[in-house]
Design a protein around this motif. Structure first.
Motif, PDB file in Angstrom:
ATOM      1  N   LEU A 191      30.452   5.500   0.215  1.00 15.76           N
ATOM      2  CA  LEU A 191      30.534   5.123  -1.286  1.00 15.76           C
ATOM      3  C   LEU A 191      29.580   3.900  -1.561  1.00 15.76           C
ATOM      4  O   LEU A 191      29.088   3.365  -2.330  1.00 15.76           O
ATOM      5  N   LEU A 192      29.733   3.043  -0.489  1.00 14.92           N
ATOM      6  CA  LEU A 192      28.933   1.794  -0.402  1.00 14.92           C
ATOM      7  C   LEU A 192      27.282   2.174  -0.888  1.00 14.92           C
ATOM      8  O   LEU A 192      26.646   1.409  -1.515  1.00 14.92           O
ATOM      9  N   LEU A 194      25.436  -0.858   8.673  1.00 17.29           N
ATOM     10  CA  LEU A 194      25.468  -1.912   7.789  1.00 17.29           C
ATOM     11  C   LEU A 194      26.639  -1.905   6.841  1.00 17.29           C
ATOM     12  O   LEU A 194      27.401  -2.716   6.386  1.00 17.29           O
ATOM     13  N   ALA A 195      26.811  -0.621   6.095  1.00 17.01           N
ATOM     14  CA  ALA A 195      27.828  -0.263   5.439  1.00 17.01           C
ATOM     15  C   ALA A 195      29.213  -0.371   5.894  1.00 17.01           C
ATOM     16  O   ALA A 195      30.198  -1.063   5.594  1.00 17.01           O
ATOM     17  N   LYS A 223      30.696  11.235   1.868  1.00 16.77           N
ATOM     18  CA  LYS A 223      31.694  11.647   0.902  1.00 16.77           C
ATOM     19  C   LYS A 223      32.528  13.064   1.370  1.00 16.77           C
ATOM     20  O   LYS A 223      33.798  12.867   1.319  1.00 16.77           O
ATOM     21  N   GLU A 224      31.746  14.110   2.163  1.00 14.43           N
ATOM     22  CA  GLU A 224      32.465  15.334   2.446  1.00 14.43           C
ATOM     23  C   GLU A 224      33.504  14.826   3.498  1.00 14.43           C
ATOM     24  O   GLU A 224      34.601  15.511   3.615  1.00 14.43           O
ATOM     25  N   GLU A 225      33.272  13.872   4.329  1.00 13.35           N
ATOM     26  CA  GLU A 225      34.061  13.651   5.661  1.00 13.35           C
ATOM     27  C   GLU A 225      34.995  12.443   5.118  1.00 13.35           C
ATOM     28  O   GLU A 225      35.814  11.813   5.937  1.00 13.35           O
ATOM     29  N   LYS A 226      34.950  11.961   3.786  1.00 11.40           N
ATOM     30  CA  LYS A 226      35.553  10.871   3.305  1.00 11.40           C
ATOM     31  C   LYS A 226      35.716   9.524   4.132  1.00 11.40           C
ATOM     32  O   LYS A 226      36.580   8.823   4.444  1.00 11.40           O
ATOM     33  N   ALA A 267      24.899   1.501  -4.023  1.00 15.98           N
ATOM     34  CA  ALA A 267      23.369   0.726  -3.888  1.00 15.98           C
ATOM     35  C   ALA A 267      22.351   1.489  -4.650  1.00 15.98           C
ATOM     36  O   ALA A 267      21.764   1.200  -5.258  1.00 15.98           O
ATOM     37  N   VAL A 268      22.548   2.864  -4.611  1.00 10.66           N
ATOM     38  CA  VAL A 268      21.653   3.896  -4.990  1.00 10.66           C
ATOM     39  C   VAL A 268      21.767   3.800  -6.482  1.00 10.66           C
ATOM     40  O   VAL A 268      20.900   3.677  -7.383  1.00 10.66           O
ATOM     41  N   LYS A 269      23.134   3.799  -7.145  1.00 10.90           N
ATOM     42  CA  LYS A 269      23.237   3.674  -8.413  1.00 10.90           C
ATOM     43  C   LYS A 269      22.708   2.430  -9.114  1.00 10.90           C
ATOM     44  O   LYS A 269      22.328   2.279 -10.162  1.00 10.90           O
ATOM     45  N   GLU A 270      23.063   1.117  -8.299  1.00  7.27           N
ATOM     46  CA  GLU A 270      22.448   0.076  -8.667  1.00  7.27           C
ATOM     47  C   GLU A 270      21.042  -0.283  -8.870  1.00  7.27           C
ATOM     48  O   GLU A 270      20.428  -1.028  -9.437  1.00  7.27           O
ATOM     49  N   GLY A 271      20.231   0.745  -8.047  1.00  7.76           N
ATOM     50  CA  GLY A 271      18.675   1.022  -7.946  1.00  7.76           C
ATOM     51  C   GLY A 271      17.949   0.075  -7.002  1.00  7.76           C
ATOM     52  O   GLY A 271      16.771   0.254  -6.855  1.00  7.76           O
TER      53      GLY A 271
END
Length: 171
Positions: free
Chosen positions: A51-52, A12-13, A43-46, A56-60
């Motif tokens: 990041l999306l 979905l991302a 992120k390790e695989e770029k 979403a985790v940061k947004e809660g």
């Protein structure tokens, strides 16, 4: 609220449709292993989709939680992320789980859960008028091109169901 395994989040991302999970389920719970697979490993695989999901985790609305693992699930030959996702769904008494791999869907059913997947989310969006049938078909095509594995029968059924939904909406 729903629990998710890695593949629906990643897919979905990649489609830039992760927001559908927030719209349809409000909260998406993921176990730590799924976070490691999707965000840390991504992120390790770029991979931009990582990041999306991290955002979403940061947004809660995507919530990471330690799962009390049910070791007997490993006997079914599913991976650690799938074991933790199914365990978390059972721990949270969540009746549904987002999981795409057929063997993990089978285990979820055996454990009394209702497995849903990426295609279910796209069909729900089509039904709710979030996008057109043509956009739905483009998303299915993109899934296949980006490595989403589904049998010809599943692909044909996804197209058939989407067409049926689109015809119901047509004037």
């Amino acid at each position: 609220m729903i629990v998710s395994n890695s593949t629906p989040l990643i897919c979905l991302a990649k489609l830039n449709r992760l927001h559908l999970l927030k719209e349809f389920f409000v909260e998406v719970w993921i176990p730590e292993e799924v976070y490691r697979e999707v965000v840390t490993g991504g992120k390790e695989e770029k991979y931009p989709d990582a990041l999306l999901v991290e955002e979403a985790v940061k947004e809660g609305w995507v919530i990471v939680k330690k799962a009390a693992e049910m070791n007997r699930l490993e006997e079914y030959g599913i991976d650690k992320g799938e074991v933790e996702a199914i365990s978390l769904a059972l721990n949270l008494k969540c009746s549904e789980i987002l999981v795409d791999q057929s063997h993990a869907r089978f285990v979820a059913e055996v454990m009394g859960l209702v497995p849903k997947g990426t295609i279910f989310v796209l069909l729900k969006a089509l039904k709710n008028g979030v996008f057109s049938f043509d956009d739905y078909l483009k998303d299915l095509e993109t899934l296949v091109k980006t490595g989403f594995r589904m049998s010809d029968d599943v692909y044909i059924e996804a197209v058939r169901l989407g067409k049926k939904l689109a015809e119901k909406k047509a004037p």
